[in-house]
Scaffold this motif. Structure first.
Motif, PDB file in Angstrom:
ATOM      1  N   GLU A  14       0.858  -1.199   0.000  1.00 31.65           N
ATOM      2  CA  GLU A  14       0.000   0.000   0.000  1.00 31.65           C
ATOM      3  C   GLU A  14       0.881   1.231   0.000  1.00 31.65           C
ATOM      4  N   GLU A  15       0.795   1.988  -1.059  1.00 30.43           N
ATOM      5  CA  GLU A  15       1.642   3.170  -1.183  1.00 30.43           C
ATOM      6  C   GLU A  15       1.217   4.241  -0.183  1.00 30.43           C
ATOM      7  N   HIS A  16       2.187   5.034   0.263  1.00 34.28           N
ATOM      8  CA  HIS A  16       1.936   6.088   1.248  1.00 34.28           C
ATOM      9  C   HIS A  16       0.849   7.041   0.744  1.00 34.28           C
ATOM     10  N   ASN A  17      -0.085   7.375   1.649  1.00 42.48           N
ATOM     11  CA  ASN A  17      -1.198   8.288   1.352  1.00 42.48           C
ATOM     12  C   ASN A  17      -2.172   7.711   0.316  1.00 42.48           C
ATOM     13  N   SER A  18      -2.174   6.387   0.170  1.00 39.57           N
ATOM     14  CA  SER A  18      -3.140   5.736  -0.715  1.00 39.57           C
ATOM     15  C   SER A  18      -4.037   4.853   0.131  1.00 39.57           C
ATOM     16  N   SER A  19      -5.270   4.709  -0.272  1.00 40.37           N
ATOM     17  CA  SER A  19      -6.213   3.880   0.487  1.00 40.37           C
ATOM     18  C   SER A  19      -6.396   2.510  -0.156  1.00 40.37           C
ATOM     19  N   LYS A  20      -5.661   2.211  -1.226  1.00 40.65           N
ATOM     20  CA  LYS A  20      -5.829   0.958  -1.943  1.00 40.65           C
ATOM     21  C   LYS A  20      -4.514   0.186  -1.970  1.00 40.65           C
ATOM     22  N   ALA A  21      -4.628  -1.097  -1.721  1.00 36.26           N
ATOM     23  CA  ALA A  21      -3.460  -1.961  -1.865  1.00 36.26           C
ATOM     24  C   ALA A  21      -3.195  -2.197  -3.353  1.00 36.26           C
ATOM     25  N   CYS A  22      -1.951  -2.508  -3.668  1.00 36.93           N
ATOM     26  CA  CYS A  22      -1.603  -2.796  -5.051  1.00 36.93           C
ATOM     27  C   CYS A  22      -0.559  -3.910  -5.079  1.00 36.93           C
ATOM     28  N   ALA A  23      -0.293  -4.392  -6.264  1.00 36.98           N
ATOM     29  CA  ALA A  23       0.765  -5.390  -6.463  1.00 36.98           C
ATOM     30  C   ALA A  23       1.934  -4.693  -7.133  1.00 36.98           C
ATOM     31  N   LEU A  24       3.120  -4.820  -6.525  1.00 33.98           N
ATOM     32  CA  LEU A  24       4.347  -4.250  -7.081  1.00 33.98           C
ATOM     33  C   LEU A  24       5.211  -5.375  -7.607  1.00 33.98           C
ATOM     34  N   GLN A  25       5.763  -5.226  -8.790  1.00 31.00           N
ATOM     35  CA  GLN A  25       6.676  -6.216  -9.343  1.00 31.00           C
ATOM     36  C   GLN A  25       8.098  -5.670  -9.328  1.00 31.00           C
ATOM     37  N   TYR A  26       9.051  -6.587  -9.151  1.00 32.04           N
ATOM     38  CA  TYR A  26      10.458  -6.192  -9.113  1.00 32.04           C
ATOM     39  C   TYR A  26      11.112  -6.500 -10.450  1.00 32.04           C
ATOM     40  N   ASN A  27      11.799  -5.509 -11.005  1.00 35.91           N
ATOM     41  CA  ASN A  27      12.559  -5.671 -12.244  1.00 35.91           C
ATOM     42  C   ASN A  27      14.015  -5.908 -11.870  1.00 35.91           C
ATOM     43  N   LYS A  28      14.470  -7.163 -11.991  1.00 36.81           N
ATOM     44  CA  LYS A  28      15.829  -7.502 -11.553  1.00 36.81           C
ATOM     45  C   LYS A  28      16.885  -6.809 -12.404  1.00 36.81           C
ATOM     46  N   TYR A  39      -8.307  -4.000  -5.748  1.00 40.13           N
ATOM     47  CA  TYR A  39      -9.478  -3.298  -5.241  1.00 40.13           C
ATOM     48  C   TYR A  39     -10.211  -4.066  -4.147  1.00 40.13           C
ATOM     49  N   ASN A  40     -10.177  -5.380  -4.178  1.00 38.12           N
ATOM     50  CA  ASN A  40     -10.927  -6.174  -3.200  1.00 38.12           C
ATOM     51  C   ASN A  40     -10.080  -6.640  -2.026  1.00 38.12           C
ATOM     52  N   TYR A  41      -8.873  -6.068  -1.890  1.00 35.45           N
ATOM     53  CA  TYR A  41      -8.001  -6.520  -0.821  1.00 35.45           C
ATOM     54  C   TYR A  41      -8.619  -6.227   0.540  1.00 35.45           C
ATOM     55  N   ASN A  42      -8.569  -7.211   1.420  1.00 35.42           N
ATOM     56  CA  ASN A  42      -9.145  -7.108   2.755  1.00 35.42           C
ATOM     57  C   ASN A  42      -8.001  -6.977   3.766  1.00 35.42           C
ATOM     58  N   ILE A  43      -7.924  -5.865   4.463  1.00 36.76           N
ATOM     59  CA  ILE A  43      -6.829  -5.617   5.388  1.00 36.76           C
ATOM     60  C   ILE A  43      -6.746  -6.724   6.451  1.00 36.76           C
ATOM     61  N   ASN A  44      -5.518  -7.064   6.813  1.00 38.47           N
ATOM     62  CA  ASN A  44      -5.222  -8.128   7.794  1.00 38.47           C
ATOM     63  C   ASN A  44      -5.612  -9.522   7.309  1.00 38.47           C
ATOM     64  N   SER A  45      -5.919  -9.643   6.010  1.00 38.20           N
ATOM     65  CA  SER A  45      -6.085 -10.989   5.464  1.00 38.20           C
ATOM     66  C   SER A  45      -4.702 -11.600   5.300  1.00 38.20           C
ATOM     67  N   SER A  46      -4.675 -12.903   5.150  1.00 41.29           N
ATOM     68  CA  SER A  46      -3.404 -13.587   4.906  1.00 41.29           C
ATOM     69  C   SER A  46      -3.413 -14.101   3.483  1.00 41.29           C
ATOM     70  N   GLY A  66      11.135  -4.500   4.178  1.00 41.03           N
ATOM     71  CA  GLY A  66      10.395  -3.961   5.310  1.00 41.03           C
ATOM     72  C   GLY A  66      10.032  -2.503   5.151  1.00 41.03           C
ATOM     73  N   SER A  67       9.044  -2.100   5.946  1.00 42.85           N
ATOM     74  CA  SER A  67       8.655  -0.688   6.009  1.00 42.85           C
ATOM     75  C   SER A  67       8.487  -0.308   7.469  1.00 42.85           C
ATOM     76  N   SER A  68       8.925   0.891   7.802  1.00 39.30           N
ATOM     77  CA  SER A  68       8.892   1.349   9.186  1.00 39.30           C
ATOM     78  C   SER A  68       7.593   2.100   9.458  1.00 39.30           C
ATOM     79  N   MET A  69       7.445   2.566  10.715  1.00 37.72           N
ATOM     80  CA  MET A  69       6.215   3.266  11.092  1.00 37.72           C
ATOM     81  C   MET A  69       6.021   4.552  10.312  1.00 37.72           C
ATOM     82  N   ASN A  70       7.128   5.142   9.812  1.00 40.16           N
ATOM     83  CA  ASN A  70       6.974   6.360   9.014  1.00 40.16           C
ATOM     84  C   ASN A  70       6.974   6.063   7.515  1.00 40.16           C
ATOM     85  N   ASN A  71       6.743   4.765   7.182  1.00 38.12           N
ATOM     86  CA  ASN A  71       6.586   4.310   5.795  1.00 38.12           C
ATOM     87  C   ASN A  71       7.862   4.338   4.962  1.00 38.12           C
TER      88      ASN A  71
END
Length: 582
Positions: free
Chosen positions: A295-309, A321-328, A538-543
C-alpha cells in the motif's frame, strides 16, 4: 625500409593469386577430361539400372581411400570394374563429386547418397549429406535420421546427430525415439556443457520422462544420470522434494544441498558439476521475480508491485481493489489467495482468489472460523489457515485445511493459541513460529499431516514482536526485531536447532536499523527466497522502506533499491511469465 616491406607484401600477394589461378585452371581442365571422357583409364559397370561410368584412377584415388585401395589391389590394372552394391545414378553423382566437390542432393536421394558416400569413404560428401539431412529434418523425419544412424554405424553420422540433439534437446526429449535411448547415449547428452536448455529443470524433466517409460529396468541407472545434472543450480527445496525421492539419489541430493547451504564445506564435497551450463544461470528456468502486496503512502488501496531484476526497480503491476486488510495471502499456481482478514472491524471468513496474469477476482468457499492476523501455508497442494484472532480479539488454536474437493475441514489444533505468527512448509511438514497470545511467543510447533498432530520444536533464541519467515536452502529463516534492532535466526530442522546469524552488536545486523515496534502493533515486513538468496523487505512506522539481500557465502547483507514510501503486507516469488505486459 617501408618501401621494401611493401614490395615484399605485394609480391607475396601476387604469388598467392597465381597459385590460386593455376589450381582453378587445373581443376577446370581435369573436369573437361571427365566430361569429354578423354584420357579415361578405368570404367565402372554399375547395376540398377546397368550403366558404364568412365573415370580417372588418379582423381578418384586422390578423393577417396576406398578408390586408392581398390586401384592398388588385385583389380588395380583392370579396365572394367564392377560395382554391385550402389545404384548407378548414385554412383555417378558421387564420381562427379570427386571432380567438382558438388552433388545434387534431394530429400528423396540423400539417404542413399549418404550410405554410398560412407561405403566409398568420401568424408566430405558424407558431411554434406548429413548437413542437408539435419537442415531438412522435418521432411527427412527424426525417425528416419535415427534409422540411418543405426544402419550406418558411422562415427561422423553419430557426431552430426549428437550435435543436433545438443542444440535441439527440448524437441528431442519430447520425441518417441528419445524414450528408447540407451543409458550411455542419454548420459552423453546430459553431461554436455553446451546442452541447449532454458534451465537445469529441463534436463531433469527429460531424465524423469525417460525413467518413467520403464521404471523397473531403468531405476538402477538413475544415480548415474542425475549425477550429470548441475544439481547446485536447483534450490534446496527442489533437491529435497524431487531429487532425494529418486531411487539411489539420496546422497546426491544431500551433497548438493550441503554445497548450497554451507559454502565453507564445499572443498570437502565431491561433485561432478558445480557450475551452470554455457548460457544458463541459476534459477533462470521460468525466471522468477518478486511480487509484493503493498500500500503506497497516502493511498487507500493496496496494489501489487513487481520487481525488475535487470534494472533493480519496482513497478506497479495492478491495483487490488478487493483486498481485505489483515487478510493472509498465499501463492497457489498463478493465483494469489486472500484468506480472512478484517471485515467491518471484525474477523472474516472470506476466501478470494486473484489471478495474476488476468488480474481477475473469484470467490471461493468460506472458512469455518472467522480469522484475522492468522497464518496461511500450502503443503502438498492443500491450504492451511492456522490460528489468528477470532471474535472478541481472542487468539485461536484452531487450524483448518482447504482442498478443492472437500472445501475447508478442521485438522488438529495448535498446542498454543497464537496470532501474528510466521508459517512455512518444509520437508513435508508445516511449521508455525512465534507470534503472540497476549505475550510475545518464542515457541515453535511442527505439524505432521501423516499423523495429524502438532509437536513442539526447539524455541527461538529471542522474542520477536514482529517477524517474517521463509524457507531457504533447506532451513527456516526468521527475520524480526529484538530490542529495537533487526535480527535473523536460522532453524535447522534436521538438528532441531536455532542459530543466530545476525548478532545484536550490529556486526552482522541488517544494514538499516528500523524503529522498534511495540508488541501487538502491525507493520510491514516480509522475506522470501529468490535466486538462492534471502531477501528481507520492510517498512517502518513512518513508511520508509528497505530491501536487503543476504549473501550466505560472504555472511553479509547487501542493500537493493528501496520501494516507494509505503506499507508492506506480503511478498511472493513468482515466474516472470505470470506478469502480463502493460
Amino acid at each position: 625500409m617501408a618501401t621494401s616491406t611493401t614490395q615484399e607484401t605485394t609480391s607475396q600477394r601476387n604469388l598467392n593469386e597465381l597459385k590460386l589461378h593455376f589450381m582453378e585452371k587445373l581443376m577446370k581442365k581435369i573436369f573437361c577430361f571427365y566430361d569429354e571422357q578423354s584420357l579415361i583409364d578405368v570404367t565402372f559397370k554399375v547395376s540398377n539400372p546397368e550403366a558404364f561410368i568412365p573415370a580417372h584412377r588418379l582423381i578418384l584415388s586422390a578423393a577417396s581411400p576406398y578408390f586408392e585401395n581398390l586401384f592398388n589391389g588385385d583389380q588395380g590394372n583392370a579396365l572394367l570394374i564392377e560395382i554391385n552394391d550402389i545404384d548407378s545414378d548414385i554412383f555417378e553423382r558421387l564420381v562427379a563429386f570427386c571432380y567438382t566437390g558438388k552433388a545434387l542432393f534431394t530429400v528423396d536421394n540423400v539417404a542413399a547418397m549418404l550410405k554410398a558416400a560412407i561405403v566409398l569413404q568420401l568424408e566430405d560428401a558424407t558431411t554434406i549429406c548429413m548437413d542437408f539431412i539435419m537442415s531438412h529434418i522435418d521432411e527427412c523425419t527424426l525417425q528416419g535420421v535415427y534409422a540411418l544412424e543405426r544402419e550406418t554405424q558411422c562415427e561422423l553420422v553419430k557426431r552430426k546427430i549428437h550435435e543436433y540433439e545438443i542444440q535441439n534437446f527440448l524437441e528431442i526429449s519430447q520425441s518417441d525415439e528419445f524414450l528408447n535411448f540407451d543409458v550411455e547415449k542419454l548420459q552423453c547428452l546430459i553431461e554436455s556443457h553446451n546442452l541447449n536448455v532454458a534451465c537445469e529443470k529441463d534436463a531433469y524433466d527429460a531424465i524423469t520422462r525417460w525413467f518413467t517409460h520403464d521404471v523397473f529396468a531403468r531405476q538402477q541407472h538413475l544415480p548415474r544420470l542425475v549425477a550429470c545434472l548441475r544439481l547446485t543450480q536447483f534450490d534446496v527445496d527442489f533437491l529435497l522434494t524431487h531429487i532425494q525421492s529418486l531411487p539411489g539419489c539420496e546422497l546426491l541430493a544431500l551433497q548438493a544441498s550441503t554445497w548450497i547451504s554451507n559454502p565453507s564445506a564445499r572443498t570437502k564435497i565431491n561433485m561432478r558439476f558445480t557450475e551452470p551450463r554455457v548460457g544458463i544461470g541459476a534459477g533462470n528456468c521460468d525466471e522468477k521475480t518478486l511480487l509484493l502486496v503493498y500500500e503506497e503512502h497516502n493511498s487507500s488501496k493496496a496494489c501489487a508491485l513487481q520487481y525488475n531484476k535487470a534494472e533493480d526497480t519496482w513497478q506497479k503491476y495492478a491495483t487490488l481493489y478487493n483486498y481485505n486488510i489483515n487478510s493472509s495471502a498465499i501463492l497457489k499456481d498463478d493465483n494469489l489467495l486472500f484468506i480472512g482478514g478484517d471485515s467491518y472491524k471484525s474477523p472474516s471468513k472470506s476466501f478470494l482468489s486473484w489471478n495474476i496474469p488476468n488480474k481477475t477476482w473469484r470467490k471461493l468457499s468460506k472458512m469455518n472460523h472467522r480469522r484475522q492476523d492468522h497464518s496461511v501455508v500450502e503443503l502438498e497442494g492443500k491450504i492451511y489457515a492456522i490460528g489468528g484472532r477470532g471474535e472478541n480479539d481472542t487468539p485461536l488454536q484452531s487450524v483448518e485445511r482447504y482442498t478443492a474437493s472437500n472445501g475447508w475441514e478442521f485438522v488438529a489444533p495448535l498446542i498454543t493459541a497464537r496470532c501474528e505468527a510466521g508459517a512455512v512448509s518444509l520437508n513435508g511438514k508445516v511449521y508455525i513460529i512465534g507470534g503472540s497470545n497476549g505475550k510475545t511467543l518464542k515457541s515453535v510447533e511442527c505439524y505432521n499431516p501423516d499423523s495429524n498432530s502438532w509437536t513442539y520444536c526447539a524455541v527461538m533464541r529471542e522474542e520477536y514482536p514482529s517477524l517474517s519467515v521463509a524457507a531457504h536452502n533447506g532451513h527456516i529463516y526468521v527475520v524480526g526485531y529484538f530490542n529495537g534492532m533487526p535480527a535473523v535466526e536460522r532453524y535447522d530442522p534436521n538438528r532441531d536447532k536455532w542459530t543466530q546469524i545476525c548478532s545484536l552488536d550490529g556486526k552482522l545486523n541488517l544494514t538499516t536499523k528500523r524503529p522498534y515496534v511495540l508488541s501487538g502493533s502491525w507493520y510491514g515486513f516480509a522475506c522470501a527466497s529468490l535466486d538462492n538468496e534471502l531477501w528481507a523487505i520492510g517498512s517502518s512506522m513512518n513508511n520508509e522502506t528497505t530491501v536487503e539481500v543476504y549473501n550466505e557465502a560472504n555472511d553479509q547483507w547487501v542493500q537493493k533499491r528501496p520501494l516507494p514510501k509505503g506499507f508492506i503486507y506480503s511478498c511472493f516469488v513468482i515466474p516472470v511469465t505470470f506478469l502480463t505486459s502493460k
